[in-house]
Design an enzyme around this catalytic site. Structure first.
Site, PDB file in Angstrom:
ATOM      1  N   ASP A 148       0.824  -1.209   0.000  1.00 25.17           N
ATOM      2  CA  ASP A 148       0.000   0.000   0.000  1.00 25.17           C
ATOM      3  C   ASP A 148       0.860   1.261   0.000  1.00 25.17           C
ATOM      4  O   ASP A 148       1.771   1.399   0.809  1.00 25.17           O
ATOM      5  CB  ASP A 148      -0.866  -0.001   1.271  1.00 25.17           C
TER       6      ASP A 148
ATOM      7  N   TYR B  78       2.384  10.378   0.036  1.00 25.77           N
ATOM      8  CA  TYR B  78       3.342   9.934   1.055  1.00 25.77           C
ATOM      9  C   TYR B  78       4.741  10.406   0.663  1.00 25.77           C
ATOM     10  O   TYR B  78       5.427   9.794  -0.160  1.00 25.77           O
ATOM     11  CB  TYR B  78       3.322   8.415   1.214  1.00 25.77           C
TER      12      TYR B  78
ATOM     13  N   HIS C 237      -8.394   8.799  -1.966  1.00 19.99           N
ATOM     14  CA  HIS C 237      -7.834   8.927  -0.612  1.00 19.99           C
ATOM     15  C   HIS C 237      -8.812   9.639   0.326  1.00 19.99           C
ATOM     16  O   HIS C 237      -8.984   9.251   1.476  1.00 19.99           O
ATOM     17  CB  HIS C 237      -6.512   9.706  -0.713  1.00 19.99           C
TER      18      HIS C 237
ATOM     19  N   SER D 110     -11.309   5.614   0.537  1.00 19.01           N
ATOM     20  CA  SER D 110     -10.750   5.636   1.888  1.00 19.01           C
ATOM     21  C   SER D 110     -11.513   6.636   2.753  1.00 19.01           C
ATOM     22  O   SER D 110     -11.782   7.754   2.301  1.00 19.01           O
ATOM     23  CB  SER D 110      -9.270   6.030   1.821  1.00 19.01           C
TER      24      SER D 110
ATOM     25  N   LEU E   9       8.205  -6.448  10.750  1.00 23.56           N
ATOM     26  CA  LEU E   9       7.441  -7.084   9.672  1.00 23.56           C
ATOM     27  C   LEU E   9       7.222  -8.572   9.982  1.00 23.56           C
ATOM     28  O   LEU E   9       6.104  -9.093   9.857  1.00 23.56           O
ATOM     29  CB  LEU E   9       8.192  -6.932   8.338  1.00 23.56           C
TER      30      LEU E   9
ATOM     31  N   GLU F 153       7.323 -10.109  12.821  1.00 23.26           N
ATOM     32  CA  GLU F 153       6.396 -10.263  13.959  1.00 23.26           C
ATOM     33  C   GLU F 153       4.949 -10.043  13.493  1.00 23.26           C
ATOM     34  O   GLU F 153       4.049 -10.824  13.808  1.00 23.26           O
ATOM     35  CB  GLU F 153       6.755  -9.243  15.042  1.00 23.26           C
TER      36      GLU F 153
HETATM   37  N1  LIG Z   1      -5.951   5.806   3.960  1.00 21.01           N
HETATM   38  C1  LIG Z   1      -5.412   6.560   4.857  1.00 21.01           C
HETATM   39  O1  LIG Z   1      -5.818   7.706   5.074  1.00 21.01           O
HETATM   40  C2  LIG Z   1      -4.247   6.046   5.667  1.00 21.01           C
HETATM   41  C3  LIG Z   1      -3.858   6.683   6.864  1.00 21.01           C
HETATM   42  C4  LIG Z   1      -2.793   6.139   7.589  1.00 21.01           C
HETATM   43  C5  LIG Z   1      -2.139   4.999   7.137  1.00 21.01           C
HETATM   44  N2  LIG Z   1      -2.525   4.409   5.969  1.00 21.01           N
HETATM   45  C6  LIG Z   1      -1.863   3.191   5.453  1.00 21.01           C
HETATM   46  O2  LIG Z   1      -1.852   2.196   6.459  1.00 21.01           O
HETATM   47  C7  LIG Z   1      -0.529   1.723   6.682  1.00 21.01           C
HETATM   48  C8  LIG Z   1      -0.348   1.322   8.133  1.00 21.01           C
HETATM   49  O3  LIG Z   1      -0.758   2.341   9.008  1.00 21.01           O
HETATM   50  P1  LIG Z   1       0.244   3.165   9.932  1.00 21.01           P
HETATM   51  O4  LIG Z   1       1.641   2.959   9.480  1.00 21.01           O
HETATM   52  O5  LIG Z   1      -0.316   4.525   9.992  1.00 21.01           O
HETATM   53  O6  LIG Z   1       0.019   2.583  11.390  1.00 21.01           O
HETATM   54  P2  LIG Z   1       0.232   1.165  12.102  1.00 21.01           P
HETATM   55  O7  LIG Z   1       0.452   0.115  11.118  1.00 21.01           O
HETATM   56  O8  LIG Z   1      -0.888   1.065  13.048  1.00 21.01           O
HETATM   57  O9  LIG Z   1       1.550   1.455  12.973  1.00 21.01           O
HETATM   58  C9  LIG Z   1       2.771   1.805  12.410  1.00 21.01           C
HETATM   59  C10 LIG Z   1       3.701   2.179  13.554  1.00 21.01           C
HETATM   60  O10 LIG Z   1       3.876   1.050  14.396  1.00 21.01           O
HETATM   61  C11 LIG Z   1       5.236   0.707  14.501  1.00 21.01           C
HETATM   62  N3  LIG Z   1       5.304  -0.763  14.470  1.00 21.01           N
HETATM   63  C12 LIG Z   1       4.957  -1.582  13.448  1.00 21.01           C
HETATM   64  N4  LIG Z   1       5.107  -2.868  13.807  1.00 21.01           N
HETATM   65  C13 LIG Z   1       5.545  -2.856  15.079  1.00 21.01           C
HETATM   66  C14 LIG Z   1       5.884  -3.881  16.000  1.00 21.01           C
HETATM   67  N5  LIG Z   1       5.754  -5.169  15.672  1.00 21.01           N
HETATM   68  N6  LIG Z   1       6.326  -3.521  17.243  1.00 21.01           N
HETATM   69  C15 LIG Z   1       6.429  -2.215  17.597  1.00 21.01           C
HETATM   70  N7  LIG Z   1       6.118  -1.192  16.764  1.00 21.01           N
HETATM   71  C16 LIG Z   1       5.678  -1.523  15.517  1.00 21.01           C
HETATM   72  C17 LIG Z   1       5.903   1.334  13.305  1.00 21.01           C
HETATM   73  O11 LIG Z   1       7.247   1.594  13.635  1.00 21.01           O
HETATM   74  P3  LIG Z   1       8.422   1.662  12.514  1.00 21.01           P
HETATM   75  O12 LIG Z   1       7.952   2.681  11.517  1.00 21.01           O
HETATM   76  O13 LIG Z   1       9.579   2.119  13.312  1.00 21.01           O
HETATM   77  O14 LIG Z   1       8.575   0.350  11.913  1.00 21.01           O
HETATM   78  C18 LIG Z   1       5.076   2.598  13.103  1.00 21.01           C
HETATM   79  O15 LIG Z   1       5.528   3.610  13.970  1.00 21.01           O
HETATM   80  C19 LIG Z   1       0.363   2.883   6.236  1.00 21.01           C
HETATM   81  O16 LIG Z   1       1.648   2.432   5.871  1.00 21.01           O
HETATM   82  C20 LIG Z   1      -0.419   3.430   5.059  1.00 21.01           C
HETATM   83  O17 LIG Z   1      -0.114   2.695   3.893  1.00 21.01           O
HETATM   84  C21 LIG Z   1      -3.578   4.921   5.243  1.00 21.01           C
END
Ligand SMILES: NC(=O)c1ccc[n+]([C@@H]2O[C@H](COP(=O)([O-])OP(=O)(O)OC[C@H]3O[C@@H](n4cnc5c(N)ncnc54)[C@H](OP(=O)(O)O)[C@@H]3O)[C@@H](O)[C@H]2O)c1
Length: 315
Positions: free
Chosen positions: A33, A38, A106, A136, A285, A287
């Site tokens: 994704d 971004y 988006h 979204s 990843l 995990e």
């Molecule tokens: N449509 C939308 O409006 C929208 C909004 C937000 C996000 N998204 C999409 O959703 C995806 C995921 O959401 P997100 O990145 O916002 O939030 P998330 O997946 O809930 O959390 C990501 C955060 O958690 C940390 N993390 C990941 N795995 C971990 C683990 N096993 N242990 C400890 N910390 C961990 C990451 O750290 P590190 O970065 O240090 O690995 C990062 O800070 C994004 O990449 C994006 O593609 C879409």
């Protein structure tokens, strides 16, 4: 997203991020994704380079309908047919692909009727440049309008143990389609099940909070959006600790990690639910991928479903 933007600059490294994408493919995690905003195109370029030579192994999703100013990096809504045409043409170039598997709107742009935007996106499908369309942060009313013009294949909205709006907890009347957090309302997860669409929970780890690695005393860089997110204020974090306590307890009982329990809970919301946790580290990843093997028993599901509401708004 976090590989290029949003969660601070520390520990970000494109070479490692490319390894993460490749390790994901090796593990069978194929749903990748990104979005044009971004890092003002940086993340699409990164993902494109990471997938070089392995494009066919991935199901590649990107998004349009937001627009960032290159200088200030401020983001605003623009889903005019002119902008989405220019933006998606740019996405194909940045990703270095002939076709995007899934293109999301988006955010709905209050200045452009949804029908106009959706019609413009459907043209990409007719032209063979996009396979499927999604939206979204929308509610069931908007989904019905889009579906009447071109099939909705997926809906990506925030869903996690501490954000349950897409399950219908926000009634239609109080939806917030013009707000930064998107909105809409109704039971979007159920709408997807009823209409043969996938529901894609974003931020299933609560932007990292639900992994139990963020405390009331954690500090965020100025470039980390969590520094200004109400749910990540020091007070909210201290209050939300009681949620993480429960997640930790369930994880310990199941011999799992808290983050894995958070992801497993989203997976338990339906066969059509496909969460997209984000990380820029191979260890995280691996995990997170392990969450697919975790079975939440009835006791765990009850305990997690009964979690109190989180403190602090999500945007
Ligand atoms: N449509 C939308 O409006 C929208 C909004 C937000 C996000 N998204 C999409 O959703 C995806 C995921 O959401 P997100 O990145 O916002 O939030 P998330 O997946 O809930 O959390 C990501 C955060 O958690 C940390 N993390 C990941 N795995 C971990 C683990 N096993 N242990 C400890 N910390 C961990 C990451 O750290 P590190 O970065 O240090 O690995 C990062 O800070 C994004 O990449 C994006 O593609 C879409």
């Amino acid at each position: 997203m976090g590989m290029s933007w949003a969660y601070g600059d520390a520990d970000r490294d494109d070479a490692t991020s490319r390894q993460v994408v490749n390790r994901a493919l090796d593990l069978g995690v194929t749903f990748i994704d990104t979005a044009s905003v971004y890092g003002v195109g940086d993340n699409e370029r990164l993902v494109g380079s990471a997938l070089a030579g392995r494009r066919d192994e991935a199901f590649l999703a990107t998004k349009t309908g937001l627009r960032s100013d290159y200088e200030t990096r401020r983001i605003r809504r623009d889903a005019s047919p002119e902008w989405v045409r220019a933006d998606v043409t740019g996405s194909l170039e940045r990703l270095g692909v002939d076709v995007i598997d899934l293109l999301y709107l988006h955010r709905i742009d209050p200045a452009t009727p949804l029908e106009e935007t959706w019609g413009a996106l459907a043209e990409f499908v007719t032209e063979g440049k996009v396979r499927y369309l999604g939206l979204s942060e929308v509610g069931v009313a908007e989904l019905d309008r889009a579906q009447a013009i071109h099939p909705v294949t997926a809906v990506q909205s925030e869903l996690s143990l501490w954000t349950r709006d897409p399950l219908g907890s926000v009634p239609l009347a109080t939806g917030n389609p013009a707000g930064v957090g998107g909105g809409g309302g109704g039971n979007v997860v159920q709408w997807c099940a009823d209409n043969g669409a996938a529901f894609v929970p974003f931020s299933p780890l609560g932007r990292g909070y639900l992994t139990g690695t963020i405390s009331a005393s954690s500090e965020f860089e100025a470039t980390d959006l969590r520094a200004s997110n109400p749910r990540f204020s020091a007070e909210a974090r201290a209050e939300n600790e009681r949620l993480v306590e429960v997640v930790r307890r369930v994880a310990e009982r199941l011999g799992a990690r808290p983050g894995q329990v958070a992801i497993a809970w989203t997976l338990a919301q339906g066969e059509h639910v496909i969460p997209i946790p984000g990380t820029k580290r191979v260890a995280y990843l691996e995990e997170n991928a392990g969450a697919a093997a975790i079975d939440l028993d009835a006791a765990a599901l009850t305990e997690l479903t009964e979690l109190p509401a989180a403190s602090g708004s999500r945007y």
